[in-house]
Scaffold this active site. Sequence first.
Site, PDB file in Angstrom:
ATOM      1  N   SER A 109      -5.503  -6.811  -4.814  1.00 34.70           N
ATOM      2  CA  SER A 109      -6.616  -6.929  -3.866  1.00 34.70           C
ATOM      3  C   SER A 109      -7.946  -7.147  -4.585  1.00 34.70           C
ATOM      4  CB  SER A 109      -6.750  -5.653  -3.035  1.00 34.70           C
ATOM      5  OG  SER A 109      -5.593  -5.441  -2.295  1.00 34.70           O
TER       6      SER A 109
ATOM      7  N   HIS B 132      -5.739 -11.831  -0.149  1.00 35.41           N
ATOM      8  CA  HIS B 132      -4.550 -12.382  -0.796  1.00 35.41           C
ATOM      9  C   HIS B 132      -4.337 -13.815  -0.314  1.00 35.41           C
ATOM     10  CE1 HIS B 132      -3.145  -8.574  -2.518  1.00 35.41           C
ATOM     11  NE2 HIS B 132      -3.626  -8.028  -1.429  1.00 35.41           N
TER      12      HIS B 132
ATOM     13  N   HIS C 156       3.726  -7.330   0.679  1.00 35.75           N
ATOM     14  CA  HIS C 156       3.871  -5.865   0.628  1.00 35.75           C
ATOM     15  C   HIS C 156       4.941  -5.420   1.621  1.00 35.75           C
ATOM     16  CE1 HIS C 156      -0.329  -6.726  -0.565  1.00 35.75           C
ATOM     17  NE2 HIS C 156      -0.208  -5.671  -1.357  1.00 35.75           N
TER      18      HIS C 156
ATOM     19  N   TYR D  66       4.520  -2.960   3.523  1.00 37.75           N
ATOM     20  CA  TYR D  66       3.811  -2.554   4.747  1.00 37.75           C
ATOM     21  C   TYR D  66       3.523  -3.702   5.694  1.00 37.75           C
ATOM     22  CZ  TYR D  66      -0.629  -3.861   2.398  1.00 37.75           C
ATOM     23  OH  TYR D  66      -1.638  -4.527   1.750  1.00 37.75           O
ATOM     24  N   GLU D  67       3.701  -4.939   5.206  1.00 34.18           N
ATOM     25  CA  GLU D  67       3.544  -6.093   6.102  1.00 34.18           C
ATOM     26  C   GLU D  67       4.837  -6.360   6.857  1.00 34.18           C
ATOM     27  OE1 GLU D  67       1.199  -9.465   4.090  1.00 34.18           O
ATOM     28  OE2 GLU D  67       1.842  -8.196   2.445  1.00 34.18           O
TER      29      GLU D  67
ATOM     30  N   ALA E  62      -5.071  -2.627  -6.629  1.00 33.36           N
ATOM     31  CA  ALA E  62      -6.166  -1.724  -6.293  1.00 33.36           C
ATOM     32  C   ALA E  62      -5.531  -0.384  -5.950  1.00 33.36           C
ATOM     33  CB  ALA E  62      -6.929  -2.258  -5.087  1.00 33.36           C
TER      34      ALA E  62
ATOM     35  N   MET F  58      -0.187   0.847  -2.858  1.00 28.15           N
ATOM     36  CA  MET F  58       0.893   0.402  -1.956  1.00 28.15           C
ATOM     37  C   MET F  58       1.641  -0.815  -2.495  1.00 28.15           C
ATOM     38  SD  MET F  58      -1.331   0.682   1.534  1.00 28.15           S
ATOM     39  CE  MET F  58      -2.486   2.030   1.783  1.00 28.15           C
ATOM     40  N   SER F  59       1.679  -0.958  -3.806  1.00 29.86           N
ATOM     41  CA  SER F  59       2.351  -2.148  -4.357  1.00 29.86           C
ATOM     42  C   SER F  59       2.961  -1.821  -5.717  1.00 29.86           C
ATOM     43  CB  SER F  59       1.343  -3.296  -4.501  1.00 29.86           C
ATOM     44  OG  SER F  59       0.383  -2.972  -5.481  1.00 29.86           O
TER      45      SER F  59
ATOM     46  N   ASN G 123     -11.455   3.576  -5.243  1.00 33.27           N
ATOM     47  CA  ASN G 123     -11.986   4.692  -4.428  1.00 33.27           C
ATOM     48  C   ASN G 123     -11.362   6.004  -4.886  1.00 33.27           C
ATOM     49  OD1 ASN G 123      -9.618   3.187  -2.964  1.00 33.27           O
ATOM     50  ND2 ASN G 123      -9.459   5.340  -2.371  1.00 33.27           N
TER      51      ASN G 123
ATOM     52  N   HIS H 149     -10.691  -0.782   3.785  1.00 33.08           N
ATOM     53  CA  HIS H 149     -10.109  -1.912   3.046  1.00 33.08           C
ATOM     54  C   HIS H 149     -11.189  -2.853   2.501  1.00 33.08           C
ATOM     55  CE1 HIS H 149      -7.070  -4.733   1.730  1.00 33.08           C
ATOM     56  NE2 HIS H 149      -7.552  -5.691   2.503  1.00 33.08           N
TER      57      HIS H 149
HETATM   58  N1  HPA Z   1      -4.439   4.752  -1.336  1.00 39.80           N
HETATM   59  C1  HPA Z   1      -3.459   3.822  -1.289  1.00 39.80           C
HETATM   60  N2  HPA Z   1      -3.662   2.558  -1.624  1.00 39.80           N
HETATM   61  C2  HPA Z   1      -4.877   2.201  -2.031  1.00 39.80           C
HETATM   62  C3  HPA Z   1      -5.935   3.100  -2.104  1.00 39.80           C
HETATM   63  C4  HPA Z   1      -5.705   4.456  -1.740  1.00 39.80           C
HETATM   64  O1  HPA Z   1      -6.595   5.335  -1.769  1.00 39.80           O
HETATM   65  N3  HPA Z   1      -7.023   2.427  -2.557  1.00 39.80           N
HETATM   66  C5  HPA Z   1      -6.621   1.134  -2.750  1.00 39.80           C
HETATM   67  N4  HPA Z   1      -5.330   0.990  -2.446  1.00 39.80           N
END
Ligand code: HPA
Length: 263
Positions: free
Chosen positions: A26, A57, A79, A81-82, A109, A201-202, A225, A237
């Site tokens: 990301s 993406h 992903h 999650y998609e 990320a 998440m990847s 973050n 996001h």
């Molecule tokens: N959690 C999960 N996936 C993420 C995060 C997070 O805090 N930040 C960026 N991708």
Amino acid sequence: MESPAQETLPDKVRAWKPKAGIVLGSGLGGFVDSMEVFAEVDYTQLQGVPASGVTGHAGRLVYGSVGGVDLVAAQGRAHLYEGCSPGEVTAVVGVMAAMGTELIVLTNAAGALNEDFTTGNWMQISDHLNLTGNSPLLGKGHFVDMSSVYSPRLRGQFSKAARAEGITLHEGVYAGVLGPQYETPAEVRMLKLLGADAVGMSTVLEAIQARALGLEVVGFSCLTNPAAGMGDSRLDHEEVLKVGERGAGDMVKLLHSVLGNPG
Ligand code: HPA
């Protein structure tokens, strides 16, 4: 495990001979701006690779060179999650292996779990926790050794390059979760107890697939973050993408330094 046959690649891609592949997470799609680009192909032209729908993406494979070394960069990833299957999520790794890449760089990320790590900096992945409950090897009858997924050789080179460039490069364990919702503060406490330093998440399924295909792997998390409940603000996001874009410059420098000077 066999990589997909060369014949599965479109004609124009069959001539590509990258030494390394890089999957851009990301906000990092801009890495290709630092490449001397030779050619590109949309995922829609590649067997088994779904077009990615998440903002940030692009869904394109870019062939070019960095510091004289030929690379292929995946701008965008699929992903779980998609709603993509583990096979779809990892298809791009198979395509890179079919091109003859020897190593693969996975970027993402992630939220920082380790209190000593600073947002905006990068973490080199030393190991991972696959908490997705899934595997690209399901049904393949393939028992892959996972004792050293992230190449100690390359990790050493990246740490050295970071020191030389004055770039902070943390090192730690990446927890790969399913998403797409961010974690609850209770889940964040659990992940810390499990020994994770960052959460995203990847990456974990791609790393498993790459090792199954015998590729050398390195992975990097841009700490966009503090994980949920550890900072003052809500997770967003758009903010993740912005911080990823700001962090991209450091990763470009490191990749040029290490991949441009193999050995
Ligand atoms: N959690 C999960 N996936 C993420 C995060 C997070 O805090 N930040 C960026 N991708």
